[in-house]
Design a protein around this motif. Structure first.
Motif, PDB file in Angstrom:
ATOM      1  N   ASN A  50      -6.626   3.348   4.725  1.00 46.10           N
ATOM      2  CA  ASN A  50      -5.895   2.584   3.715  1.00 46.10           C
ATOM      3  C   ASN A  50      -4.413   2.956   3.774  1.00 46.10           C
ATOM      4  OD1 ASN A  50      -5.933   0.610   1.672  1.00 46.10           O
ATOM      5  ND2 ASN A  50      -5.714   2.192   0.107  1.00 46.10           N
ATOM      6  N   MET A  69      -2.168   5.839  -2.306  1.00 44.14           N
ATOM      7  CA  MET A  69      -3.417   5.076  -2.207  1.00 44.14           C
ATOM      8  C   MET A  69      -4.197   5.392  -0.937  1.00 44.14           C
ATOM      9  SD  MET A  69      -1.566   1.519  -3.370  1.00 44.14           S
ATOM     10  CE  MET A  69      -2.985   0.442  -3.273  1.00 44.14           C
ATOM     11  N   ILE A  77       0.862  -1.184   0.000  1.00 42.21           N
ATOM     12  CA  ILE A  77       0.000   0.000   0.000  1.00 42.21           C
ATOM     13  C   ILE A  77       0.897   1.232   0.000  1.00 42.21           C
ATOM     14  CG2 ILE A  77      -1.718   1.310   1.299  1.00 42.21           C
ATOM     15  CD1 ILE A  77      -2.902  -1.156   0.136  1.00 42.21           C
ATOM     16  N   ASN A 131      -7.516  -2.834  -3.298  1.00 44.02           N
ATOM     17  CA  ASN A 131      -6.770  -2.587  -2.056  1.00 44.02           C
ATOM     18  C   ASN A 131      -6.790  -3.780  -1.105  1.00 44.02           C
ATOM     19  OD1 ASN A 131      -6.105   0.175  -2.692  1.00 44.02           O
ATOM     20  ND2 ASN A 131      -8.235   0.691  -2.213  1.00 44.02           N
TER      21      ASN A 131
END
Length: 439
Positions: A348, A278, A274, A298
């Motif tokens: 995220n 993002m 990640i 994701n």
């Protein structure tokens, strides 16, 4: 012999009371109100061999323990005040004198004690059981306490990395509960090193019973307001706890979840990462988060399923345990915690590093547990429907699971299971073909 005593008792230390014993192990319990931890103490004693002589010096709690252990087939004796009496005998005391280096019988305040360091005593300690109140008092009181539960099984190659990442957290108001699940590779000794070095680290040794039993044991011992799980071969970013805690508090959420990076140990490279580009943060209702179960973007479908890289309010675990002796325990349990939450906050951000290596469970027996994968999905759909949630996305995911499991069952030679899955898929397709569901 196994001595069960309070943490200030130090029975036999400095007076040679048990000098003739062939071997001594100790289970250290709270000095005050030990009965509040009675179930934990009893379970810990029951882990020792029945041929051991169990000597109890734990006030009124010892009397109940002696009876219950007798019913279990143990030789258990409540020795009462024998250590203090022996000290007085050696001193040729004519009355009861307060001891300065350990607990004194009938002097219940344990004030101004200066313990004598004794390496032999320390090496004899099999387990320490402290009360949740005492553990909280040892931590800072201005912020919420986070309990980090770390099941350990034969991960000596990775454990130091894991512990270093936890001890270096920017949020320091935590306790680490290490559950050594019958390791045979030296991991238990490493755990003992860490438990001796930091009062926030609590260690329990148990016979190998699997990750569910280890996590359940950790939950029983946790004194924190929040609980997070970290696997002992994984590691985390320095701000892992801080970011999850801030996310939970800022959004008044019962569960905060971050994302993870997948790291291949053999190749020393990331399989999935990640990046900062993002990043996003979102607060979900329970229904909205349930609908992420089948979202590949994701890796949300994995973020949904796995127990790790999540911060849970401890109260969510009331009445809920991981299924012992069953694979895919995350898949069978975590969604039930979602159902007890009010809101779920997700960031995220890859704060957790998931280790992939040849000896991990996912590379071994879990891959053949096709039936368990189906059973978990079916149980979840039934429960969601019974509670009135929209299970549409889970039905879509269920059919995909069936199709994958059908292939896996055939590849692994599980013919009966293959036929059972095929029947279910045929019924679903027949239902759709005949207008049972809109195309």
């Amino acid at each position: 012999m196994v001595i069960v005593e309070g943490e200030t008792s130090c029975s036999g230390v400095g007076n040679g009371l048990f000098a003739a014993a062939k071997s001594i192990s100790r289970i250290i319990c709270p000095s005050r109100n030990a009965f509040a931890q009675y179930d934990l103490i009893l379970e810990e004693v029951k882990r020792v061999p029945k041929e051991a002589l169990v000597l109890l010096m734990l006030g009124p709690t010892a009397k109940v323990l002696a009876y219950d252990l007798m019913l279990q087939g143990y030789q258990a004796i409540d020795l009462g005040h024998i250590d203090s009496e022996y000290e007085w005998f050696q001193m040729k005391a004519t009355h009861k004198v307060k001891l300065n280096h350990k607990h004194t019988a009938e002097f219940n305040y344990d004030e101004a004690i200066v313990f004598e360091k004794d390496s032999l005593y320390e090496s004899q300690i099999l387990a320490k059981i402290t009360s949740s109140i005492e553990r909280k008092e040892n931590l800072m009181s201005s912020e919420s306490v986070i309990s980090i539960i770390v099941p350990v099984y034969n991960t000596s190659a990775y454990l130091r990395r894991c512990m270093k990442s936890l001890l270096n957290q920017t949020y320091q108001n935590f306790e680490i509960i290490l559950i050594n699940d019958g390791s045979t590779d030296g991991s238990g000794l490493l755990c003992e090193e860490y438990a001796e070095s930091d009062q926030r680290i609590h260690l329990i040794h148990q016979e190998n019973a699997g990750p569910s039993a280890a996590r359940n044991r950790g939950i029983e011992l946790a004194s924190g307001d929040y609980i997070t799980f970290v696997d002992s071969d994984d590691f985390v970013e320095p701000n892992y706890l801080e970011r999850l805690y801030q996310t939970a508090k800022n959004n008044d959420a019962d569960i905060a979840i971050c994302n993870f990076n997948s790291f291949n140990e053999e190749r020393q490279s990331f399989l999935f990462s990640i990046t900062s580009e993002m990043f996003f943060e979102k607060v979900y209702t329970v229904q909205e988060w349930l609908d992420q179960e089948n979202v590949p973007k994701n890796n949300l479908f994995l973020a949904f399923t796995l127990t790790t890289f999540k911060l849970f309010k401890a109260e969510l675990f009331e009445g809920l345990v991981f299924p012992v002796g069953r694979l895919r325990e995350d898949d069978a349990t975590v969604y039930k915690l979602y159902l007890k939450a009010n809101k779920i906050a997700f960031i995220n951000q890859g704060l957790y590093y998931y280790s992939q290596h040849a000896t991990s469970l996912s590379h071994n027996s879990m891959q053949t547990d096709v039936e368990g994968m189906i059973r978990n999905a079916e149980e979840r759909i039934v429960l969601l429907t019974a509670m009135g949630y929209d299970a549409t996305q889970h039905l879509v995911s269920y059919q995909k699971r069936l199709e994958k499991c059908q292939r896996d069952a055939m590849a692994s030679g599980q013919i009966t299971l293959y036929q059972d899955i095929s029947t279910k898929l045929d019924l679903i397709r027949h239902f759709k073909k005949n207008g049972g569901e809109d195309a």
